[in-house]
Design a protein around this motif. Structure first.
Motif, mmCIF file in Angstrom:
data_model
loop_
_atom_site.group_PDB
_atom_site.id
_atom_site.type_symbol
_atom_site.label_atom_id
_atom_site.label_comp_id
_atom_site.label_asym_id
_atom_site.label_seq_id
_atom_site.Cartn_x
_atom_site.Cartn_y
_atom_site.Cartn_z
ATOM 1 N N ALA A 87 6.603 36.008 -1.978
ATOM 2 C CA ALA A 87 7.741 35.678 -1.136
ATOM 3 C C ALA A 87 8.872 36.670 -1.358
ATOM 4 N N ALA A 88 8.501 37.906 -1.558
ATOM 5 C CA ALA A 88 9.492 38.938 -1.824
ATOM 6 C C ALA A 88 9.451 40.026 -0.769
ATOM 7 N N GLY A 89 8.659 39.781 0.252
ATOM 8 C CA GLY A 89 8.690 40.724 1.353
ATOM 9 C C GLY A 89 7.760 41.899 1.231
ATOM 10 N N GLN A 90 6.995 41.914 0.175
ATOM 11 C CA GLN A 90 6.105 43.064 0.010
ATOM 12 C C GLN A 90 4.656 42.637 0.222
ATOM 13 N N TRP A 159 -0.538 35.906 3.865
ATOM 14 C CA TRP A 159 0.160 37.069 4.406
ATOM 15 C C TRP A 159 0.563 36.743 5.825
ATOM 16 N N ARG A 163 6.168 38.346 9.801
ATOM 17 C CA ARG A 163 7.297 38.398 8.885
ATOM 18 C C ARG A 163 7.160 39.515 7.861
ATOM 19 N N GLY A 164 5.940 40.023 7.756
ATOM 20 C CA GLY A 164 5.707 41.070 6.759
ATOM 21 C C GLY A 164 5.932 40.589 5.356
ATOM 22 N N GLU A 165 5.462 39.394 5.086
ATOM 23 C CA GLU A 165 5.692 38.866 3.750
ATOM 24 C C GLU A 165 4.569 37.950 3.301
ATOM 25 N N THR A 167 3.579 34.602 1.010
ATOM 26 C CA THR A 167 4.212 33.401 0.483
ATOM 27 C C THR A 167 3.155 32.443 -0.030
#
Lengths: 211, 211
Positions: A87-90, A159, A163-165, A167
Motif C-alpha cells: 500500500a505504498a504505491g510501488q 495489484w 491505481r498503480g498500487e 494493497t
DNA sequence: TCGCCTCGCGAACGGATGTTCTCTCTTAGT
DNA sequence: ACTAAGAGAGAACATCCGTTCGCGAGGCGA
C-alpha cells in the motif's frame, strides 16, 4: 537400552559446547582430555554406542568427522526477502520459481514455523492500519506466498492496475466486481473490476517488530 | 586490496558448501581436491590471505581448524520456555536468574530479534481475547521478561491472589487501587487492591502460530 | 636488467588423529 | 564359580593433515 551413561551424556555435552565455541568438532583426543577420560579407545567405544543410538554420525577415517544429529535443532531459520512496502504505491516484483534476484533491499530471518509448508515465501512491510482488525498493524511484516487465485474471504495482496498500487485486503467476489474489504470498520471497501485486479500473493502469517 | 581472487572466492564457496553438507570443516587437502588446486601450499597461502581479510579464522596446528566468520548468519535463534497459559487459572513459576528448571512443558524457538535486549525471557500462551485491540489474539504466544514493577499503561502479566489466576492486562495505578485494563471494549476493567496484585512479567512481543 | 612481490607447484617433515589390539575389572546370568 | 558381555586402560600403528622449504613464472617500479 537407550539410556545414556554418565560418560556418554558428558561426551555429548562436551561436543556440543566444543562446536558452539570453536565451530568445528572436537578430535577424539579433545574429547578425551575435555572429559577426563584416560584413553582414546574409551572415547571411540562410547562414540560407537552413541552412533548406534542415533545421536551422532561419524565419518570414519576422517579427523573430527563427528556430526551431532540432535543438535540440528537450531539453524531452523529461513531468510525471507522483504520486497518492499505494501500500500505504498510501488509495484512489487513477485519472485519467480528461481530464488529471488539480487536486488532485494532487505531480508528478515524467521524460524521455519512461520512459513511452514509454503514455498517461495516473500515478505512486505505494512503501511497503514487497514487490516488492524485482523491484527495486522502499521509496521508489521507480512509473509505471503505467490498466488494468482484466492478463495472468498482470504487475505491477499492485490495489484490494482488503475491505481498503480499494491494493497493487502480480504477478497470477495461479487456479481461482476471484486470487493476488497479492509479489516478496519472506519474504512470503506474498495470495489474493482476483475480485469483491474491481479492477485500477487496469499497471506500466511505476520510478525511485529519489537518496540 | 580487499578484492578476492577467483580462487579465493571459490575456496570460500567450497568451504561453505562443505560445512553445509558435512557439518564439519574441510581439511586443506579436501579444499585442494574440491577446488582442483594442485598443491596444499597454495591452499594454505590463500587461506592465510583470507584470514588476513577477516573472512575466516584458523586454529593453527589443528586439523580442520577453519571457521567461517561470515557464515555466522544463522544460529541467531533462542529457545524460549513456554511456562503455561495465561488467564487459565494456574499460577506461573517465573524463572529465576538461573536457567529455567527442567519441568518446562514446551519451548518455542524464535529469532533473537523477537526478544532483543531482554534477559530470562519466558513465554505464555494466551487464552481469550481480552487484549484483542492490542493485537493479541486467542492462541497467540506472548514473550515476557521477569519484572515486579511496571509503568502506568504497560502490558504486564499479573498474579491476582484472590482469584488464583494470572492475566495479561494493561496496568494503571489509581488512588488506592490498581486498574487492570483489557484491550477489548466489550470487557470491563478489573479493579484490585495493590496487595492483591503481583506483577509477574512485562510484555515484550508476541507471535501468532500459523493457521 | 635487477630486485621485490604475488601466486603457484611439489615434496617432505612432524605432529595430530582415528583405529585397533591386548589386558583388566566389574556385573549379571547360570 | 564360570562365563559372557559391558566398560575401560594403555600402547602401537597407519594415516591424515597443517606447515614449511625450495623452486619457478609473471608483473612492476627503479
Amino acid at each position: 537400552m537407550s539410556e545414556l551413561s554418565t560418560k556418554q551424556s558428558q561426551i555429548i555435552e562436551f561436543i556440543r559446547d566444543f562446536i558452539d565455541e570453536k565451530d568445528y568438532p572436537p578430535s577424539i583426543r579433545d574429547i578425551q582430555f575435555g572429559c577426563g577420560i584416560s584413553s582414546t579407545s574409551v572415547v571411540d567405544y562410547n562414540l560407537r554406542r552413541l552412533e548406534e543410538k542415533g545421536l551422532l554420525r561419524r565419518d570414519r577415517e576422517v579427523s573430527r568427522g563427528i556430526e551431532l544429529l540432535e543438535g540440528r535443532r537450531r539453524r531452523g531459520t529461513v531468510d525471507i526477502p522483504v520486497l518492499g512496502s505494501i500500500a505504498a504505491g510501488q509495484p512489487i516484483p513477485v519472485p519467480t520459481s528461481d530464488r529471488w534476484a539480487s536486488d532485494v533491499e532487505d531480508t528478515v530471518t524467521v524460524t521455519e514455523e512461520m512459513v511452514r509448508g509454503h514455498e517461495n515465501v516473500f515478505a512486505l512491510r505494512v503501511k497503514g492500519t487497514s487490516m488492524i482488525e485482523d491484527l495486522i498493524d502499521d509496521g508489521d511484516i507480512v509473509f505471503l506466498e505467490p498466488a494468482t487465485t484466492a478463495a472468498d474471504g482470504e487475505k491477499v495482496a492485490v495489484w490494482l492496475q488503475d491505481r498503480g498500487e499494491v494493497t493487502l485486503k480480504r477478497l470477495y467476489r461479487e456479481k461482476d466486481r471484486i470487493r476488497l474489504q479492509p479489516a478496519n470498520s472506519s474504512m470503506p471497501p474498495i470495489y474493482a473490476d476483475p480485469d483491474n485486479v491481479s492477485i500477487q500473493g496469499r497471506f500466511i502469517s505476520s510478525i511485529r517488530p519489537i518496540g
